[in-house]
Design a protein around this motif. Structure first.
Motif, PDB file in Angstrom:
ATOM      1  N   LYS A  66      -0.503  44.312  15.448  1.00  0.00           N
ATOM      2  CA  LYS A  66       0.668  44.900  14.811  1.00  0.00           C
ATOM      3  C   LYS A  66       1.980  44.310  15.327  1.00  0.00           C
ATOM      4  CE  LYS A  66       0.959  48.797  18.052  1.00  0.00           C
ATOM      5  NZ  LYS A  66       0.919  50.279  18.182  1.00  0.00           N
ATOM      6  N   GLU A  67       1.933  43.602  16.470  1.00  0.00           N
ATOM      7  CA  GLU A  67       3.150  43.027  17.050  1.00  0.00           C
ATOM      8  C   GLU A  67       3.318  41.547  16.720  1.00  0.00           C
ATOM      9  OE1 GLU A  67       3.371  43.823  21.234  1.00  0.00           O
ATOM     10  OE2 GLU A  67       2.785  45.931  20.997  1.00  0.00           O
ATOM     11  N   VAL A  68       2.313  40.928  16.099  1.00  0.00           N
ATOM     12  CA  VAL A  68       2.359  39.474  15.860  1.00  0.00           C
ATOM     13  C   VAL A  68       3.491  39.103  14.916  1.00  0.00           C
ATOM     14  CG1 VAL A  68       1.120  37.535  14.825  1.00  0.00           C
ATOM     15  CG2 VAL A  68      -0.058  39.072  16.408  1.00  0.00           C
ATOM     16  N   LEU A  69       3.547  39.752  13.765  1.00  0.00           N
ATOM     17  CA  LEU A  69       4.572  39.390  12.780  1.00  0.00           C
ATOM     18  C   LEU A  69       5.981  39.727  13.274  1.00  0.00           C
ATOM     19  CD1 LEU A  69       4.747  38.011  10.052  1.00  0.00           C
ATOM     20  CD2 LEU A  69       4.551  40.252   8.960  1.00  0.00           C
ATOM     21  N   PRO A  70       6.231  40.899  13.865  1.00  0.00           N
ATOM     22  CA  PRO A  70       7.564  41.168  14.410  1.00  0.00           C
ATOM     23  C   PRO A  70       7.997  40.134  15.456  1.00  0.00           C
ATOM     24  CG  PRO A  70       6.358  43.219  14.231  1.00  0.00           C
ATOM     25  CD  PRO A  70       5.381  42.117  13.918  1.00  0.00           C
ATOM     26  N   HIS A  71       7.050  39.682  16.284  1.00  0.00           N
ATOM     27  CA  HIS A  71       7.402  38.666  17.282  1.00  0.00           C
ATOM     28  C   HIS A  71       7.739  37.338  16.611  1.00  0.00           C
ATOM     29  CE1 HIS A  71       7.521  36.979  21.323  1.00  0.00           C
ATOM     30  NE2 HIS A  71       6.852  35.930  20.853  1.00  0.00           N
ATOM     31  N   ALA A  72       6.999  37.003  15.569  1.00  0.00           N
ATOM     32  CA  ALA A  72       7.305  35.781  14.821  1.00  0.00           C
ATOM     33  C   ALA A  72       8.694  35.861  14.204  1.00  0.00           C
ATOM     34  CB  ALA A  72       6.247  35.549  13.738  1.00  0.00           C
ATOM     35  N   TYR A  73       9.077  37.051  13.712  1.00  0.00           N
ATOM     36  CA  TYR A  73      10.425  37.225  13.161  1.00  0.00           C
ATOM     37  C   TYR A  73      11.485  36.996  14.239  1.00  0.00           C
ATOM     38  CZ  TYR A  73       8.437  39.449   8.962  1.00  0.00           C
ATOM     39  OH  TYR A  73       7.744  39.710   7.800  1.00  0.00           O
ATOM     40  N   GLU A  74      11.225  37.440  15.454  1.00  0.00           N
ATOM     41  CA  GLU A  74      12.186  37.224  16.538  1.00  0.00           C
ATOM     42  C   GLU A  74      12.400  35.736  16.790  1.00  0.00           C
ATOM     43  OE1 GLU A  74      11.219  39.251  20.128  1.00  0.00           O
ATOM     44  OE2 GLU A  74      10.914  41.193  19.157  1.00  0.00           O
ATOM     45  N   ILE A  75      11.309  34.999  16.810  1.00  0.00           N
ATOM     46  CA  ILE A  75      11.423  33.547  17.001  1.00  0.00           C
ATOM     47  C   ILE A  75      12.203  32.929  15.848  1.00  0.00           C
ATOM     48  CG2 ILE A  75      10.133  31.382  17.162  1.00  0.00           C
ATOM     49  CD1 ILE A  75       7.798  33.041  18.339  1.00  0.00           C
ATOM     50  N   ALA A  76      11.853  33.317  14.621  1.00  0.00           N
ATOM     51  CA  ALA A  76      12.518  32.761  13.443  1.00  0.00           C
ATOM     52  C   ALA A  76      13.999  33.108  13.429  1.00  0.00           C
ATOM     53  CB  ALA A  76      11.842  33.285  12.177  1.00  0.00           C
ATOM     54  N   ARG A  77      14.320  34.307  13.850  1.00  0.00           N
ATOM     55  CA  ARG A  77      15.727  34.742  13.870  1.00  0.00           C
ATOM     56  C   ARG A  77      16.542  33.883  14.836  1.00  0.00           C
ATOM     57  NH1 ARG A  77      14.591  39.778  14.904  1.00  0.00           N
ATOM     58  NH2 ARG A  77      14.211  40.210  12.691  1.00  0.00           N
ATOM     59  N   ASP A  78      15.971  33.591  15.994  1.00  0.00           N
ATOM     60  CA  ASP A  78      16.657  32.720  16.954  1.00  0.00           C
ATOM     61  C   ASP A  78      16.882  31.328  16.367  1.00  0.00           C
ATOM     62  OD1 ASP A  78      16.820  34.679  18.878  1.00  0.00           O
ATOM     63  OD2 ASP A  78      15.041  34.019  19.973  1.00  0.00           O
ATOM     64  N   LEU A  79      15.854  30.818  15.679  1.00  0.00           N
ATOM     65  CA  LEU A  79      15.975  29.494  15.071  1.00  0.00           C
ATOM     66  C   LEU A  79      17.026  29.483  13.965  1.00  0.00           C
ATOM     67  CD1 LEU A  79      12.173  28.707  14.817  1.00  0.00           C
ATOM     68  CD2 LEU A  79      13.799  27.494  16.277  1.00  0.00           C
ATOM     69  N   ALA A  80      17.025  30.529  13.157  1.00  0.00           N
ATOM     70  CA  ALA A  80      17.930  30.581  12.005  1.00  0.00           C
ATOM     71  C   ALA A  80      19.390  30.656  12.403  1.00  0.00           C
ATOM     72  CB  ALA A  80      17.569  31.768  11.118  1.00  0.00           C
ATOM     73  N   ALA A  81      19.669  30.953  13.667  1.00  0.00           N
ATOM     74  CA  ALA A  81      21.043  30.989  14.144  1.00  0.00           C
ATOM     75  C   ALA A  81      21.596  29.586  14.409  1.00  0.00           C
ATOM     76  CB  ALA A  81      21.134  31.825  15.423  1.00  0.00           C
ATOM     77  N   LYS A  82      20.706  28.569  14.330  1.00  0.00           N
ATOM     78  CA  LYS A  82      21.131  27.188  14.583  1.00  0.00           C
ATOM     79  C   LYS A  82      21.430  26.476  13.260  1.00  0.00           C
ATOM     80  CE  LYS A  82      19.213  28.167  18.672  1.00  0.00           C
ATOM     81  NZ  LYS A  82      18.709  29.529  18.990  1.00  0.00           N
ATOM     82  N   PRO A  83      22.214  25.408  13.306  1.00  0.00           N
ATOM     83  CA  PRO A  83      22.477  24.632  12.077  1.00  0.00           C
ATOM     84  C   PRO A  83      21.197  23.973  11.558  1.00  0.00           C
ATOM     85  CG  PRO A  83      24.072  24.103  13.796  1.00  0.00           C
ATOM     86  CD  PRO A  83      22.992  24.905  14.455  1.00  0.00           C
ATOM     87  N   ARG A  84      20.995  24.025  10.248  1.00  0.00           N
ATOM     88  CA  ARG A  84      19.779  23.471   9.659  1.00  0.00           C
ATOM     89  C   ARG A  84      19.631  21.985   9.958  1.00  0.00           C
ATOM     90  NH1 ARG A  84      17.213  21.227   5.190  1.00  0.00           N
ATOM     91  NH2 ARG A  84      15.358  22.368   4.479  1.00  0.00           N
TER      92      ARG A  84
END
Length: 247
Positions: free
Chosen positions: A182-200
């Motif tokens: 149940k924690e796998v997808l929320p943790h993946a979102y955290e990683i993605a959120r950190d990445l999305a804060a950077k310039p593409r």
């Protein structure tokens, strides 16, 4: 025909690709492969996206080739290398997080390991089970499994073809987060959120650099895997194992 691969934007800059082929339990059916290629193409073509989460449904991430697909290779008709779909995460312009909340089997597990980030579930089964059916591994597994899991553990998985729970791999020191399902997808979102804060542009440029060697070396690995398939795949014992053991 209902789609079996979906794409939606979770939040600004973060895309999610979900495999939902319930009829085939996320085995590599023709429809799933076709739609997966199409969806990754849409991700690469969308300048809004800066990270992508790849996941499955319920207790299934991806279960590898179908029985019909394996038998077609036995008969010399098919090949796992027709589209190179298994390395779509590697070839994707932006970082990919494999949220393997469910079982990853054979080529399905290998496909997840081609992502830039991997998150495993303690409860789920992960296996490179090719040799259980008597044929040598394909889909780049002989390269990416030892590279991501380490030489000793990677070779163990490839040779003995046993099932490992995520909790087992965690004890063996795999270099990924291993969490309750149940924690796998929320943790993946955290990683993605950190990445999305950077310039593409910076993300694309750095990923291209980081995976350059893997992209360069993989075609030669695939060629050698296909050579091994030419030796191992066409024996009667392999067909018998597929017919008897495939669930």
């Amino acid at each position: 025909m209902a789609p079996v691969v979906t794409l939606h934007e979770v939040e600004e800059g973060v895309a999610q690709i979900t495999l939902v082929d319930r009829e085939n339990k996320n085995m590599f059916s023709e429809q799933l492969v076709r739609e997966l290629i199409t969806v990754f193409g849409k991700v690469n073509g969308n300048e809004r996206y800066r990270a992508v989460v790849l996941t499955g449904y319920d207790t299934y991430f991806a279960l590898g080739g179908t029985k019909a697909g394996l038998l077609s290779i036995c008969d010399g008709i098919g090949s796992f290398n027709v589209t190179n779909f298994y390395s779509l995460a590697l070839e994707c312009d932006i970082p990919v997080i494999s949220a393997m909340q469910g079982h990853g089997v054979g080529g399905g597990f290998a496909m997840g390991l081609f992502a830039d980030f991997v998150v495993l579930s303690r409860e789920s089964v992960y296996t490179t089970n090719f040799m259980r059916y008597g044929f040598t591994p394909g889909m780049g597994a002989t390269y990416i499994v030892p590279k991501r899991l380490g030489y000793s553990l990677g070779h163990e998985l490839l040779l003995n073809a046993r099932n490992y729970r995520g909790a087992d791999l965690e004890k063996r020191g795999v270099p990924f987060p291993v969490l309750p399902r149940k924690e796998v997808l929320p943790h993946a979102y955290e990683i993605a959120r950190d990445l999305a804060a950077k310039p593409r542009l910076s993300l694309v440029t750095l990923k291209r650099h980081l995976v350059r060697d893997i992209r360069r070396e993989l075609p030669d690995v695939i060629e050698r895997e296909l050579e091994m398939h030419g030796i191992t795949f066409h024996h009667d014992d392999v067909r018998r194992r597929i017919e008897q053991l495939f669930l």
